[in-house]
Design a protein around this motif. Sequence first.
Motif, PDB file in Angstrom:
ATOM      1  N   GLN A   1      -8.125  -7.961  -3.416  1.00 39.37           N
ATOM      2  CA  GLN A   1      -6.875  -7.895  -4.180  1.00 39.37           C
ATOM      3  C   GLN A   1      -7.153  -7.996  -5.675  1.00 39.37           C
ATOM      4  OE1 GLN A   1      -5.264 -10.932  -5.616  1.00 39.37           O
ATOM      5  NE2 GLN A   1      -3.566  -9.744  -6.450  1.00 39.37           N
TER       6      GLN A   1
ATOM      7  N   HIS B   1      -7.316  -3.478  -4.990  1.00 36.72           N
ATOM      8  CA  HIS B   1      -7.085  -2.799  -3.712  1.00 36.72           C
ATOM      9  C   HIS B   1      -5.847  -3.368  -3.021  1.00 36.72           C
ATOM     10  CE1 HIS B   1     -10.894  -0.707  -4.021  1.00 36.72           C
ATOM     11  NE2 HIS B   1     -11.491  -1.850  -4.283  1.00 36.72           N
ATOM     12  N   ASP B   2      -5.298  -2.589  -2.111  1.00 41.81           N
ATOM     13  CA  ASP B   2      -4.206  -3.047  -1.257  1.00 41.81           C
ATOM     14  C   ASP B   2      -4.828  -3.859  -0.133  1.00 41.81           C
ATOM     15  OD1 ASP B   2      -1.977  -3.443   0.268  1.00 41.81           O
ATOM     16  OD2 ASP B   2      -1.744  -1.339   0.868  1.00 41.81           O
ATOM     17  N   ALA B   3      -4.873  -5.170  -0.323  1.00 42.59           N
ATOM     18  CA  ALA B   3      -5.544  -6.053   0.623  1.00 42.59           C
ATOM     19  C   ALA B   3      -4.561  -6.566   1.668  1.00 42.59           C
ATOM     20  CB  ALA B   3      -6.192  -7.222  -0.105  1.00 42.59           C
ATOM     21  N   VAL B   4      -4.917  -6.396   2.937  1.00 43.54           N
ATOM     22  CA  VAL B   4      -4.111  -6.872   4.056  1.00 43.54           C
ATOM     23  C   VAL B   4      -4.956  -7.861   4.843  1.00 43.54           C
ATOM     24  CG1 VAL B   4      -2.841  -6.247   6.139  1.00 43.54           C
ATOM     25  CG2 VAL B   4      -2.874  -4.681   4.174  1.00 43.54           C
TER      26      VAL B   4
ATOM     27  N   ARG C   1      -6.588   0.892   0.923  1.00 42.10           N
ATOM     28  CA  ARG C   1      -6.007  -0.123   1.804  1.00 42.10           C
ATOM     29  C   ARG C   1      -7.131  -0.684   2.680  1.00 42.10           C
ATOM     30  NH1 ARG C   1      -3.483  -0.690   6.955  1.00 42.10           N
ATOM     31  NH2 ARG C   1      -1.731  -2.159   6.884  1.00 42.10           N
TER      32      ARG C   1
ATOM     33  N   VAL D   1      -1.634 -10.919  -1.628  1.00 42.33           N
ATOM     34  CA  VAL D   1      -2.259 -10.352  -0.438  1.00 42.33           C
ATOM     35  C   VAL D   1      -1.197 -10.233   0.658  1.00 42.33           C
ATOM     36  CG1 VAL D   1      -3.986 -10.712   1.382  1.00 42.33           C
ATOM     37  CG2 VAL D   1      -4.513 -11.326  -0.995  1.00 42.33           C
ATOM     38  N   THR D   2      -1.150  -9.105   1.327  1.00 46.66           N
ATOM     39  CA  THR D   2      -0.241  -8.952   2.466  1.00 46.66           C
ATOM     40  C   THR D   2      -0.822  -9.709   3.652  1.00 46.66           C
ATOM     41  OG1 THR D   2       0.469  -6.768   1.705  1.00 46.66           O
ATOM     42  CG2 THR D   2       0.891  -7.318   4.017  1.00 46.66           C
TER      43      THR D   2
END
Length: 455
Positions: A51, A55-58, A2, A79-80
Amino acid sequence: MRIVVVGDVLLDTDLSGGAGRLSPDAPVPVVDVDAVQRRAGGAGLVARMLQADGHDAVLVTVLGEDDAAGLLRAELDGVTVVAGPSGAPTPVKTRVRASGQPVVRFDEGCAKPPLPGCTADMLAALDGADAIIAADYGRGLLVNDTLRARLEALAASVPVVWDPHPAGAQPVPGVAAVTPNIGEALRFAEVEGSGTQAAAAAADVLLRTWGSRAVLVTMGEHGALVASAGLLPQVVPAPRVTASDPCGAGDRFASALAVGLAGGAAIDVAAQQATEAAAHFLASGGVGAMGRSREEAPEQLPVDGLDALMVARRTRESGGTVVATGGCFDLLHAGHARTLAAARRLGDCLIVCLNSDESVRGLKGEHRPIIKQEDRAELLAALECVDAVLVFGESTPENAISRLQPDIWVKGGDYAAEDLPEAALVSSWGGRTVTVPYIPARSTTKLAAALARVG
């Protein structure tokens, strides 16, 4: 992982087409636009890179309420996004390209905005990150005192990579690394000069000024300089690549650096990974390739940062001649060097088709190769006359040649056309096979025998 990216965003637009005539109103080219490509820029580009890597991209940012903001959100799909109000128009940067060459760029909504606020949701999104990237693009978000205090507190336990901007804020103390390019570093440190010596001097100043654990000065084709307290500066060389547009390389460097640090890598190891990732990004087409589907993406080589197919394509697009040669190159010697240098002089790029380890074993026996393919490829790529390396697993190079379709295929030695089955293949697309002088006194077999005698 993350990974949280915090910073300013913008919308990048490319208008591309041919330009075969001048305008009757003024002596300027008329571009017949046949392609429009949009992408998230600034911190948004960094988040999209992460992303795309799985990966968990924020993304923590601020956004406007105009049409451009809607287009920007669409480009951030996957993307969050945790965004507060920007209170300003969305900045849009549009580049016009004619036959692949930039003609003009015009900017909209790029006037200095009011300083944005930072919401509770934006602060909460920073929690639980494996790494944080502060991507400052000078729009004011990273000036916010509340946000800065939170980033400084988190820097004690989470790797924070700060990518600065000349119009932005100073990094908060304690971050794992700050990544200015050499021009920015010299300006921030008020150091004159150029090259590695100037970069090292600037890094020393910035380490003291910013209070970061490391300063990494990116130097384009010359790699990156890593400076950390108490240690001599280390220069990380960059793989040689052919790239017409360096846009996005710094973002790729910062994203890969953060991933490396989050995985526990030491700063010098993470810097090496980041340098190779940036080179690979440019060799793969840079930001222009980010919108392609998986099927359209260029094939990659098992050599970091090098893409022979991309080198061949770009050479052709610029009107150049593609030259290729092949072999095992098990022990590089003077004969190889002379043959490769002679081949390179025949055109505008030289691509070496290299037999894989499995291929060499099939040709020369179980005791060969002496040097593994990764090292052989790296040694070849280090030669100034070699532009790229393509590893192939078959016993003959026909498949590799078909993929490259060189204008000139070069062999060292005296051959008749019937001795080279690839000659007919090369001629099928209008290419030509030629030979260059071979030096019989130098050979891998003789070198191997000499090494065996001395143990």
